[in-house]
Write an enzyme that holds these catalytic residues in place. Structure first.
Site, PDB file in Angstrom:
ATOM      1  N   ASP A 250     120.038  59.058 -20.055  1.00  0.00           N
ATOM      2  CA  ASP A 250     119.697  57.641 -20.010  1.00  0.00           C
ATOM      3  C   ASP A 250     119.779  57.008 -21.394  1.00  0.00           C
ATOM      4  OD1 ASP A 250     119.236  57.592 -17.326  1.00  0.00           O
ATOM      5  OD2 ASP A 250     117.055  57.732 -17.470  1.00  0.00           O
ATOM      6  N   LYS A 272     120.477  52.510 -18.326  1.00  0.00           N
ATOM      7  CA  LYS A 272     120.125  51.261 -17.658  1.00  0.00           C
ATOM      8  C   LYS A 272     119.460  50.317 -18.648  1.00  0.00           C
ATOM      9  CE  LYS A 272     119.116  53.456 -13.194  1.00  0.00           C
ATOM     10  NZ  LYS A 272     119.161  54.849 -13.635  1.00  0.00           N
ATOM     11  N   MET A 385     108.207  48.475 -19.756  1.00  0.00           N
ATOM     12  CA  MET A 385     109.275  47.492 -19.493  1.00  0.00           C
ATOM     13  C   MET A 385     108.717  46.078 -19.332  1.00  0.00           C
ATOM     14  SD  MET A 385     111.356  49.898 -16.768  1.00  0.00           S
ATOM     15  CE  MET A 385     109.824  50.330 -15.917  1.00  0.00           C
TER      16      MET A 385
END
Length: 470
Positions: A250, A272, A385
């Site tokens: 990732d 991502k 996030m």
């Protein structure tokens, strides 16, 4: 080579330790672990040796050492702080050609006690010939990180199958290839994961197969790479990263962590970012399946912990449906890393009796969370996030009863040399984020525990850009 490395069978044999202190106690303990009958000659015993005597693990001879003590002994160890006694022990032992070790005096040793990595029946020993015991211990520590604790169980399991494998394969070369496949494949990993019964079943099925050397399905390792500092990787994570054929990683995996993976492994980036996925999640799931069915060992390397906002559950759900062997290796999640490296404990009996992890970005793009539950007093809330939605997060917490002056911290790139910390309160933090050039990955911590930062911060601030406060 100053000393010949030899492993000696001491089970049931008489061995002598001269000395009653803690050093003697440690040497006696090693001999006991090897199955020896241990005799200790000393006027007085340390507390630990007294405990061993009370448990009938040693036999004690009181008084001073005498040369006749050596008679009948398989080996002798002198562990006193009296040079005269140690010399006498050496002289008596060598006169009877009995191996002798005098602690911290290589010139009086006919054998050396090495630093040991014990994975019985697998034993690794490191010695510097007595020139530098500290260096030997350092090398042993490195080996400890490379040799899984379950190697002993794996060795015992292979011993149980040795005769069956001999009967199955006439050629030594075929037996070697069989064991290389077993010891480097999914069977070994099952033992390391505590799934011994499954491992034995696969060995037997492989032996019973018409072609026992046929290609088998590979395996997927779902590995938590931690928050960024490579020193925070677990031993198992590092081992699997270094044996995988393919690394699927990732964006949140730091370069320093990724660099510890096997050099010649294929690397596939599936990172991502908000509103942009290099590879959609469903395609990642199918990629893992395809690679494993090609017989490859696949390390699915994720930042933090795979099961904390890492979508690891979705990936292994697909693997389970497809019958792909897998294992999960936890990692230090971003909350734990950011908390530790900023001196902000997530819980503290004076400030916070609970901690809640929440995501600042839901699947549908909203942050429609259970705000009343998050705005409880005496609680720490950690948002993953949440950078883009910081304004909404602060406003909603205030709206649901959290005081506007509640401390809040934003940690950027936690545990890395680029770590930055911004502190403020719910009322001021949106303006701080707007003013400063803050970039993901970031973590948001809300709660009174932030007041402890200045007192408890241990991390060398010169190692990162700086600490800013609102």
């Amino acid at each position: 080579m100053d000393f010949l490395p030899v492993f000696m069978q001491l089970n049931g044999r008489d061995c002598l330790v001269v000395g009653g202190g803690e050093v003697a106690s440690r040497k006696a303990a090693l001999l006991i672990d090897a199955g020896a009958t241990v005799h200790v000659r000393a006027p007085v015993l340390s507390a630990s040796l007294q405990d061993s005597l009370a448990a009938s693990r040693i036999q004690h001879r009181t008084g001073q050492f005498e040369a006749t003590d050596v008679k009948g002994m398989t080996l002798v160890i002198a562990a006193t702080d009296d040079a005269t006694v140690n010399t006498a022990v050496h002289a008596a032992a060598t006169a009877q050609q009995t191996p002798v070790n005098v602690v911290d005096d290589p010139d009086l040793c006919t054998f050396i006690m090495p630093s040991i990595v014990d994975r019985s029946p697998v034993i690794a020993a490191v010695s510097t010939g007595g020139s530098s015991p500290v260096l030997a211990r350092m090398i042993r520590s490195r080996l400890e990180t490379m040799i899984p604790s379950a190697y002993g169980r794996l060795a015992k399991m292979t011993a149980d199958f040795r005769e069956k494998v001999k009967a199955r394969f006439d050629k030594p070369s075929d037996r070697r290839l069989f064991w290389e496949r077993i010891l480097q494949g999914s069977v070994a990993e099952m033992v390391f994961a505590g799934r011994d019964a499954e491992a034995e079943k696969i060995i037997q099925q492989t032996l019973d197969a018409p072609d026992a050397m046929q290609q088998e399905v590979g395996e997927v390792y779902l590995v938590g790479g931690g928050p960024g500092d490579p020193d925070l990787l677990t031993f198992r994570a590092l081992r699997l990263m270094q044996q995988a054929d393919v690394i699927v990683h990732d964006r949140l995996v730091s370069k320093e962590v990724l660099d510890l993976s096997r050099r010649d492994a294929e690397r596939i980036y599936v990172g991502k970012e908000r509103a942009y996925h290099a590879v959609p999640q469903e395609d990642i799931n199918q990629l893992l399946v395809r690679l494993a069915k090609e017989g490859k060992r696949v390390c699915r390397l994720k930042g933090g912990d795979p099961f904390i906002f890492g979508r690891g559950g979705e990936e292994i759900d697909t693997l389970a449906e497809e019958g792909i062997p897998f294992q999960v290796v936890p990692g230090i999640t971003a909350a734990a890393g950011a908390s530790s490296y900023t001196g902000i404990p997530l819980t503290h009996r004076d400030y916070s009796q609970s901690v809640v992890f929440a995501t600042g970005h839901l699947k549908d793009g909203t942050i429609n969370l259970n705000w009343p539950a998050l705005a409880q007093p005496n609680q720490t809330v950690v948002f993953y996030m949440g950078l883009v939605g910081i304004g909404t997060i602060c406003a909603k917490l205030i709206e649901h009863g959290m005081p506007a002056d509640t401390p809040i911290a934003l940690v950027q790139k936690a545990t890395t040399p680029e770590q930055r910390l911004f502190t403020g309160d719910l009322a001021s933090m949106p303006a701080v984020v707007e003013r400063e050039n803050i970039k993901a990955p970031t973590l948001i911590i809300v709660g009174n525990v932030i007041k402890l930062h200045e007192k408890l911060n241990w991390y060398d601030e010169s190692a990162y850009w700086g600490v800013e406060s609102a």
